[in-house]
Design an enzyme around this catalytic site. Sequence first.
Site, PDB file in Angstrom:
ATOM      1  N   HIS A 138      76.074  30.845  -7.723  1.00 22.45           N
ATOM      2  CA  HIS A 138      76.822  30.249  -6.608  1.00 22.45           C
ATOM      3  C   HIS A 138      75.968  29.217  -5.888  1.00 22.45           C
ATOM      4  CE1 HIS A 138      74.299  33.107  -4.384  1.00 22.45           C
ATOM      5  NE2 HIS A 138      74.625  32.485  -3.265  1.00 22.45           N
ATOM      6  N   HIS A 273      68.270  16.419  -5.402  1.00 20.80           N
ATOM      7  CA  HIS A 273      66.861  16.819  -5.462  1.00 20.80           C
ATOM      8  C   HIS A 273      66.780  18.227  -6.043  1.00 20.80           C
ATOM      9  CE1 HIS A 273      65.503  13.615  -2.720  1.00 20.80           C
ATOM     10  NE2 HIS A 273      66.522  13.894  -1.941  1.00 20.80           N
ATOM     11  N   LYS A 286      53.705  28.049  -6.267  1.00 19.22           N
ATOM     12  CA  LYS A 286      52.996  27.169  -5.344  1.00 19.22           C
ATOM     13  C   LYS A 286      53.330  27.621  -3.931  1.00 19.22           C
ATOM     14  CE  LYS A 286      51.358  23.562  -3.182  1.00 19.22           C
ATOM     15  NZ  LYS A 286      49.890  23.490  -2.984  1.00 19.22           N
ATOM     16  N   PHE A 287      52.316  27.839  -3.120  1.00 19.22           N
ATOM     17  CA  PHE A 287      52.539  28.168  -1.720  1.00 19.22           C
ATOM     18  C   PHE A 287      52.377  26.913  -0.870  1.00 19.22           C
ATOM     19  CE2 PHE A 287      51.596  32.230  -3.582  1.00 19.22           C
ATOM     20  CZ  PHE A 287      52.427  33.095  -2.903  1.00 19.22           C
ATOM     21  N   MET A 288      53.413  26.557  -0.141  1.00 15.04           N
ATOM     22  CA  MET A 288      53.317  25.432   0.799  1.00 15.04           C
ATOM     23  C   MET A 288      52.918  26.043   2.138  1.00 15.04           C
ATOM     24  SD  MET A 288      54.095  22.400  -0.422  1.00 15.04           S
ATOM     25  CE  MET A 288      54.888  21.672  -1.865  1.00 15.04           C
ATOM     26  N   VAL A 289      51.639  26.230   2.336  1.00 13.02           N
ATOM     27  CA  VAL A 289      51.158  26.965   3.504  1.00 13.02           C
ATOM     28  C   VAL A 289      50.111  26.137   4.259  1.00 13.02           C
ATOM     29  CG1 VAL A 289      51.782  29.263   2.666  1.00 13.02           C
ATOM     30  CG2 VAL A 289      49.627  28.220   1.911  1.00 13.02           C
ATOM     31  N   TYR A 291      47.346  24.035   4.836  1.00 11.90           N
ATOM     32  CA  TYR A 291      47.167  22.592   4.930  1.00 11.90           C
ATOM     33  C   TYR A 291      48.514  21.876   4.902  1.00 11.90           C
ATOM     34  CZ  TYR A 291      44.847  18.093   4.655  1.00 11.90           C
ATOM     35  OH  TYR A 291      44.411  16.820   4.936  1.00 11.90           O
ATOM     36  N   GLU A 292      49.406  22.343   4.054  1.00  6.93           N
ATOM     37  CA  GLU A 292      50.716  21.709   3.936  1.00  6.93           C
ATOM     38  C   GLU A 292      51.507  21.824   5.243  1.00  6.93           C
ATOM     39  OE1 GLU A 292      49.318  23.663   1.736  1.00  6.93           O
ATOM     40  OE2 GLU A 292      49.477  22.750  -0.254  1.00  6.93           O
TER      41      GLU A 292
END
Lengths: 323, 323
Positions: A138, A273, A286-289, A291-292
Amino acid sequence: MKRPWQGQVEPSLLKTVPRHDPHNPLCPGATRANGEVNPHYDGTFLFDNDFPALQPDAPNPGPSDHPLFQAEAARGVCKVMCFHPWSDVTLPLMSVPEIRAVVDAWASVIEELGAQYPWVQIFENKGAMMGCSNPHPHCQVWASSFLPDVAQREERSQQAYQSQHGEPLLMEYGRQELLRKERLVLTSEHWLVLVPFWAVWPFQTLLLPRRHVRRLPELTSAERDDLASIMKKLLTKYDNLFETSFPYSMGWHGAPTGSEAGANWDHWQLHAHYYPPLLRSATVRKFMVGYEMLAQAQRDLTPEQMSSSYSGLSRVLVAVATA
Amino acid sequence: MKRPWQGQVEPSLLKTVPRHDPHNPLCPGATRANGEVNPHYDGTFLFDNDFPALQPDAPNPGPSDHPLFQAEAARGVCKVMCFHPWSDVTLPLMSVPEIRAVVDAWASVIEELGAQYPWVQIFENKGAMMGCSNPHPHCQVWASSFLPDVAQREERSQQAYQSQHGEPLLMEYGRQELLRKERLVLTSEHWLVLVPFWAVWPFQTLLLPRRHVRRLPELTSAERDDLASIMKKLLTKYDNLFETSFPYSMGWHGAPTGSEAGANWDHWQLHAHYYPPLLRSATVRKFMVGYEMLAQAQRDLTPEQMSSSYSGLSRVLVAVATA
Ligand SMILES: O=P(O)(O)O[C@H]1O[C@H](CO)[C@@H](O)[C@H](O)[C@H]1O
Ligand SMILES: O=P(O)(O)O[C@H]1O[C@H](CO)[C@@H](O)[C@H](O)[C@H]1O
């Protein structure tokens, strides 16, 4: 990418999902949280989210007494669209005609909700790792009384490019990528898939029509068939990359709708996208933590490394197909 | 918050970590990936990250041939700072003097790297859920040759506010929150902790000095002691919220450094952001996916609901302390 990984390992993604579960509120014939009973649908099925984040009658927060404390009502509606009556399929496992039916349903919901709302966001969270709380195939559709942040940023960039260069940013961008051939993933008669120059998520892609198209409902029948076919190819490559039912969030962006739909939006080009979280394997993301979140996106792979990982990988994965 | 949750459940967070593991590259006396042997440190310990994302000699990408394809070298250094010689403690379990030593080490590294680099980002990823790949208590320090995106945005907003209102944005903001008392979490002689009006992460907080301070090294000894004490209180509340060693990413933002450090940065106010991922319990997190990635942040709790969840919760959790 060379760092030893002692960090979090995701639970295995391949769970056996029953084809039909009468207690799953997304299944045909099931009873939902509000007591409504789903029809015995056999294609796509659109209904109101029983736990909407946006509501048409959100109260006005009242006037603000200070420039640093500004609030406005966010009004809208949230819908859910089932792609298929079966819980144990995903888009890449559906047939091209079945995916074409999803494309048509997307175009219709943009027309329907876009008549009233300036922004209609279609998005799919696929996989538990991407916060999806129900395995039934869905997507969601959230229509809002305002242009969300990302839409505003895309509006500003596309507007600025058009006024400086006299053509839509994403038309020139797609053409350049076709010439440069460094970041292409798939091409077809009417569509391109590429890893954008600015990609930050591992295996991020951008799906673009070749023709200048502002919104989903403008797609011709041939473009819709071709879209269904290229989506099936892209998502099959994704499944093959780490031999798993590949998680991602994806969504469509097109020109604003609502009462201003008639204005000049020629600087907009329709696109989707895809943001996948997996980095090294089916269980390491991937961790967007740190620094990100606090400074800037940091990518572990370059867009060119990502796009070259996709070559081959076009066989439909039987293991996933029958899981 | 009312949605039934059938989605991903995180692995239990309380693992027993040995106090000393000779194979853990962050421990005193251990050998690191590059063959170097750590000293038998007994306080904080700062060293070069063996897998740096930024390097001082990154090559220049060369001139661009097109406005849509612009790249620049990102140069810098990445360091790791251990907070304590033991692997089985976290900041809230350390004593106030031990935390004060961390504050002093933070101030020194800003001075040291800030002599050369315009931005020095101190950040801590705590917990496997926040991409932390080593349980030993530590943070990272990434210094860069450029102002990262978030720093640029904070620069623009603080600059604009100062030129319109003649005082630093965060000084007025802190004062307003003290008057309004709707989003305060903790106050002390020199510091404030509040859930910012714009919070999107569940239990997000902002830590601010009361005095106008541009950078960490400017803090007086009394302000540093008080910071150590309020950090211990805040992080203890966090641990108590869901009775777990609470994961988060946090980091410090202060005025830019480097060769422009002497310019007028009076519009900047030092602050730390805490971004915790847990939403409903120790194992159910907030996913920033679909709508958030493609449109706009959507919050499940209001900042006022978050800040009221913190009252009480100040006892040090023995279960966590001895885990
Ligand atoms: O440096 P580490 O701990 O290996 O890595 C962690 O922090 C980095 C900086 O926030 C992120 O880019 C990584 O995704 C994360 O896993
Ligand atoms: O609507 P769902 O599937 O319950 O929820 C999911 O998508 C939402 C919109 O991206 C997010 O806000 C939630 O964090 C996520 O779990």
